[in-house]
Write an enzyme that holds these catalytic residues in place. Structure first.
Site, PDB file in Angstrom:
ATOM      1  N   CYS A 334       0.854  -1.043  -0.140  1.00  0.00           N
ATOM      2  CA  CYS A 334       0.055  -0.025   0.121  1.00  0.00           C
ATOM      3  C   CYS A 334       0.710   1.245  -0.163  1.00  0.00           C
ATOM      4  O   CYS A 334       0.712   2.158  -0.809  1.00  0.00           O
ATOM      5  CB  CYS A 334      -0.995   0.091   1.310  1.00  0.00           C
ATOM      6  SG  CYS A 334      -1.272  -1.446   2.093  1.00  0.00           S
ATOM      7  N   ARG A 363       7.689  -9.813   6.425  1.00  0.00           N
ATOM      8  CA  ARG A 363       7.325  -9.697   7.718  1.00  0.00           C
ATOM      9  C   ARG A 363       8.284 -10.235   8.510  1.00  0.00           C
ATOM     10  O   ARG A 363       8.358 -11.603   8.553  1.00  0.00           O
ATOM     11  CB  ARG A 363       6.155  -9.741   7.872  1.00  0.00           C
ATOM     12  CG  ARG A 363       5.056  -8.914   6.940  1.00  0.00           C
ATOM     13  CD  ARG A 363       3.700  -8.829   7.323  1.00  0.00           C
ATOM     14  NE  ARG A 363       2.966  -8.442   6.348  1.00  0.00           N
ATOM     15  CZ  ARG A 363       1.645  -8.024   5.968  1.00  0.00           C
ATOM     16  NH1 ARG A 363       0.955  -8.891   6.950  1.00  0.00           N
ATOM     17  NH2 ARG A 363       1.189  -7.556   5.054  1.00  0.00           N
ATOM     18  N   GLN A 381       1.681 -11.003  -2.153  1.00  0.00           N
ATOM     19  CA  GLN A 381       0.072 -10.981  -1.986  1.00  0.00           C
ATOM     20  C   GLN A 381      -0.562 -10.748  -3.388  1.00  0.00           C
ATOM     21  O   GLN A 381      -0.021  -9.995  -4.338  1.00  0.00           O
ATOM     22  CB  GLN A 381      -0.475  -9.765  -1.127  1.00  0.00           C
ATOM     23  CG  GLN A 381      -0.219 -10.356   0.469  1.00  0.00           C
ATOM     24  CD  GLN A 381      -0.763  -9.095   1.242  1.00  0.00           C
ATOM     25  OE1 GLN A 381      -0.772  -7.956   0.849  1.00  0.00           O
ATOM     26  NE2 GLN A 381      -1.260  -9.547   2.465  1.00  0.00           N
ATOM     27  N   ASP A 383      -2.678  -8.389  -4.106  1.00  0.00           N
ATOM     28  CA  ASP A 383      -3.341  -7.384  -3.590  1.00  0.00           C
ATOM     29  C   ASP A 383      -3.233  -6.223  -4.772  1.00  0.00           C
ATOM     30  O   ASP A 383      -2.713  -6.363  -5.515  1.00  0.00           O
ATOM     31  CB  ASP A 383      -3.176  -6.776  -2.291  1.00  0.00           C
ATOM     32  CG  ASP A 383      -1.608  -6.246  -2.312  1.00  0.00           C
ATOM     33  OD1 ASP A 383      -0.900  -6.364  -2.970  1.00  0.00           O
ATOM     34  OD2 ASP A 383      -1.487  -5.537  -1.256  1.00  0.00           O
ATOM     35  N   HIS A 385      -4.769  -1.968  -5.109  1.00  0.00           N
ATOM     36  CA  HIS A 385      -5.305  -0.765  -4.780  1.00  0.00           C
ATOM     37  C   HIS A 385      -5.904   0.070  -5.624  1.00  0.00           C
ATOM     38  O   HIS A 385      -5.452   0.358  -6.498  1.00  0.00           O
ATOM     39  CB  HIS A 385      -4.119   0.338  -4.124  1.00  0.00           C
ATOM     40  CG  HIS A 385      -3.457  -0.622  -2.967  1.00  0.00           C
ATOM     41  ND1 HIS A 385      -2.338  -1.499  -3.123  1.00  0.00           N
ATOM     42  CD2 HIS A 385      -3.977  -0.867  -1.530  1.00  0.00           C
ATOM     43  CE1 HIS A 385      -1.838  -2.047  -2.045  1.00  0.00           C
ATOM     44  NE2 HIS A 385      -2.896  -1.853  -1.011  1.00  0.00           N
ATOM     45  N   LYS A 464     -14.370  -2.732   6.714  1.00  0.00           N
ATOM     46  CA  LYS A 464     -13.926  -3.690   5.500  1.00  0.00           C
ATOM     47  C   LYS A 464     -14.864  -4.843   5.477  1.00  0.00           C
ATOM     48  O   LYS A 464     -15.730  -5.184   6.434  1.00  0.00           O
ATOM     49  CB  LYS A 464     -12.530  -4.165   6.139  1.00  0.00           C
ATOM     50  CG  LYS A 464     -12.408  -4.844   7.472  1.00  0.00           C
ATOM     51  CD  LYS A 464     -11.163  -5.449   7.823  1.00  0.00           C
ATOM     52  CE  LYS A 464     -11.199  -6.069   9.096  1.00  0.00           C
ATOM     53  NZ  LYS A 464     -10.264  -6.976   9.414  1.00  0.00           N
ATOM     54  N   HIS A 510      -8.199  -1.006  -0.537  1.00  0.00           N
ATOM     55  CA  HIS A 510      -7.221  -2.221  -0.780  1.00  0.00           C
ATOM     56  C   HIS A 510      -8.026  -3.453  -0.721  1.00  0.00           C
ATOM     57  O   HIS A 510      -9.321  -3.477  -0.251  1.00  0.00           O
ATOM     58  CB  HIS A 510      -6.549  -2.313   0.712  1.00  0.00           C
ATOM     59  CG  HIS A 510      -6.031  -1.190   1.126  1.00  0.00           C
ATOM     60  ND1 HIS A 510      -4.795  -1.234   1.573  1.00  0.00           N
ATOM     61  CD2 HIS A 510      -6.618  -0.064   1.916  1.00  0.00           C
ATOM     62  CE1 HIS A 510      -4.280   0.231   2.095  1.00  0.00           C
ATOM     63  NE2 HIS A 510      -5.417   0.843   2.479  1.00  0.00           N
TER      64      HIS A 510
END
Ligand SMILES: [Zn+2]
Ligand SMILES: [Zn+2]
Length: 645
Positions: A334, A363, A381, A383, A385, A464, A510
């Site tokens: 992000c 992480r 991920q 993912d 945005h 969310k 997200h």
């Protein structure tokens, strides 16, 4: 005193009456079945006097969900009693019920090592306590008296717990010869334990502190019936056989090495699987107007300060420095995407901007929590945005949800949807939250998506939607998410020029569908027991010549299959075809093509499907078309709960 039952009826009982008295008053059947009593939402001993405060009171029996926790806590005490019988001098620490069972942590006397090999003897000793029908007797005593007692018994962990509690009085529970410091509640006696089993041992530091003593944790479980226990053990066995770490090694998908904890080394087969899923995500994103970007791995601490990670998330980040500048490796995409947006100028006509990035994330998870592919330090991920105007939010949320649903459909997963609303700790005005929650709610209801509301469970920056799926072993996994965020655009001072020529702040959404590819692959391996559908299978088809002299024809067939885009290989070993088939079956390859004299003469192959056997002889062209059609359709079947593994 008057007691109100859950159905609203009332009973008159003498003052000081207990839960047992209440159960007896209702009837002898309930008196026999009673395990505890629930006052409001509080589970208490049957022997405890009932409060006269108007709270509804319910008798807890084996039918109530709370009763399993009670039973497992009882069993943990029985385990500790049995351990002290068999290994005098053992120091006991704590033994709580947990999801699906219980554990108890022990420090065994010098030189004593306890492993699963000792379970039969320990279980036999436990059965003696169960058979003896020992009542669980509660005493409330002064902390000083309890302290003295455990000191005399040389139980230093209990002494430490009492000291830390710092209470005037503590409660003790005794069954037979065993007394534990315990808050309770417990069932009336040990005979209520109908079925139990010890499962495994593990090392566990006292109080989770690696500077303190390493204790031996014994895990077990208990149920109200032998049938329930057997069904649970069967599920555990299925899960063990399908364990993605075991199958991942057997199917040559990945390896782990201590040189990089929590980071998979993907072998060629695993990489194929990985890239196929990335390809699916890419294709579905492209269909919905997502564009792919590449952002850096390493950023100056300033970026993480802007995003808030330096303050809130630094413990989980890998940090380094370069030319005296503190830097951090990205734990999520992000901030990079928000920064990339800020490097450009946008007008309202350019929005929405939709960035996707299958980028490597790191992480710093504690090594003790790492678990195969399910909990890793390095992952990617799926993912994305979305930066959009407030007016575009409903459509963009619908778009993101649509990709989640389309993704799960490929695997036959039926998602359960949860809407999480404003938490107590949050940023932004109530009006902002009303609008954001309303937008998510409308996106769900307008599509007729039924969902649960989780009050107060949203992120601090916005509400969310979480999507959960249930796998073929009945386990639920949270995979996808769609989150509305007004905070990140604020922090990065993101803008666009509106139709009014003024500067406006875009909203940020997200979204992720599979979550991380690593974890999703771990889930899929166990869901399919390694028997991947054709489109995902690392090896789709193996050509098996019946004798060496047909290897050239086999190689030609492989070339043609590969040219058509199928993942094909040749088994050119001088083994019997029966053996080749057996070994290919073990590798769970979906299709086999057996070729010999007749096939070589007629440009054909005998087709076999994994787990099904011979499907007949077809021309190579027909086989190619059939397999390509199956790949293109991404055909999937729901895996059997009990495959021949
Ligand atoms: Zn206890
Ligand atoms: Zn994000």
């Amino acid at each position: 005193m008057r007691v109100t039952l859950p159905d609203g009826s009332e009973r008159e009982l003498p003052d000081g009456a207990t839960g047992a008295d209440l159960a007896a008053e209702v009837g002898p059947g309930l008196a026999r079945a009673a395990l505890a009593v629930k006052v409001g939402s509080d589970v208490r001993d049957l022997a405890a006097p009932l409060p006269d405060d108007g709270h509804p009171v319910a008798v807890v029996t084996a039918r109530d969900p709370e009763s399993l926790e009670l039973l497992r806590h009882d069993t943990a005490h029985v385990l500790a009693a049995a351990i002290l019988d068999l290994y005098p001098g053992t120091k006991i620490s704590i033994g709580p019920p947990i999801e699906d069972g219980f554990y108890y942590d022990f420090e065994f006397p010098e030189g004593v090592k306890v492993s699963d090999a000792d379970f039969p003897a320990i279980e036999a000793a436990m059965k003696r306590h169960v058979k003896a029908d020992e009542p669980f007797v509660r005493e409330d005593v002064s902390s000083a008296a309890a302290r003295e007692r455990f000191l005399a018994e040389d139980q230093p962990y209990k002494v430490e717990l009492i000291d830390d509690l710092g209470e005037e009085t503590v409660s003790l529970y005794t069954n037979g010869p065993f007394t534990d410091l315990c808050r309770g509640p417990h069932a009336p006696s040990t005979k209520r334990i109908k079925a139990f089993k010890l499962l495994s041992t593990a090392g566990a530091y006292w109080r989770g502190d690696s500077d303190r003593t390493m204790l031996t944790r014994i895990y077990g479980t208990a149920f109200h019936s032998k049938e329930d226990l057997a069904a649970h053990l069967e599920r555990l066995e299925q899960a063990r056989l399908r364990d993605h770490r075991k199958l991942g090694a057997e199917l040559d998908l990945f390896r782990f090495s201590d040189v990089s904890p929590g980071s998979a080394f993907w072998l060629p087969r695993g990489t194929t699987l990985y890239n196929t899923l990335v390809g699916l995500s890419r294709e579905m994103g492209a269909e919905r107007g997502f564009t792919e970007v590449h952002t850096p791995q390493l950023y100056d601490a300033e970026l993480w300060k802007t995003s808030g990670h330096w303050g809130k998330y630094r413990e989980n980040m890998f940090v380094t420095e370069s030319e005296d500048r503190p830097m951090g490796i990205k734990p999520m995409n992000c901030p990079g995407h928000a920064h990339l947006y800020s490097l450009q100028r946008f007008s309202h006509r350019d929005l929405p901007v939709r960035y996707a990035e299958p980028g490597q994330l790191h992480r710093d998870e504690p090594s003790g929590t790492l678990h195969g592919l399910l909990r890793v330090r390095r992952f990617v991920q799926d993912d994305a945005h979305i930066f959009c105007t407030d007016e575009q939010i409903p459509d963009e949320i619908a778009l993101a949800l649509d990709q989640c649903f389309a993704t799960y459909e490929v695997f036959g997963f039926e998602p359960e949807v949860e809407l999480s609303t404003r938490p107590e700790q949050r940023i932004g005005t109530d009006a902002m939250w009303d609008e954001a929650e309303g937008a998510l709610e409308r996106a769900l209801t307008s599509r007729g998506i039924s969902h649960r509301v989780n009050e107060g469970d949203g992120a601090f920056y916005g509400p969310k939607i979480d999507l959960h799926v249930t796998d073929s072993l009945g386990r639920s996994w949270q995979l996808g998410t769609v989150q509305l965020d007004y905070s990140m655009p604020e922090r990065f001072d993101l803008r666009y020029t509106g139709a009014d020529n003024a500067e406006h702040r875009p909203a940020m959404i997200h979204t992720a569908r599979m979550g991380s590819f690593e974890r999703f692959i771990g889930i899929l391996i166990e869901h399919y027991a390694g028997e991947f559908p054709l489109w995902l299978a690392p090896d789709q088809v193996v050509v098996l010549p019946v004798a060496d002299r047909f290897n050239p024809y086999g190689a030609e067939v492989v070339d043609r299959l590969r040219a058509a885009g199928l993942r094909a290989s040749l088994d050119a070993r001088s083994e019997s075809v029966g053996r080749k088939i057996r070994e290919t079956e073990l590798r769970k390859v979906p299709y086999m093509l057996v070729v010999g004299e007749r096939e070589a003469e007629t440009d054909a192959a005998a087709l076999r499907r994994h787990g099904e056997g011979d499907l007949g002889t077809f021309s190579v062209g027909e086989v190619t078309d059939r397999l390509l059609a199956e790949v293109a359709a991404r055909e999937t079947r729901w895996p059997q709960a009990d495959p021949a593994l």
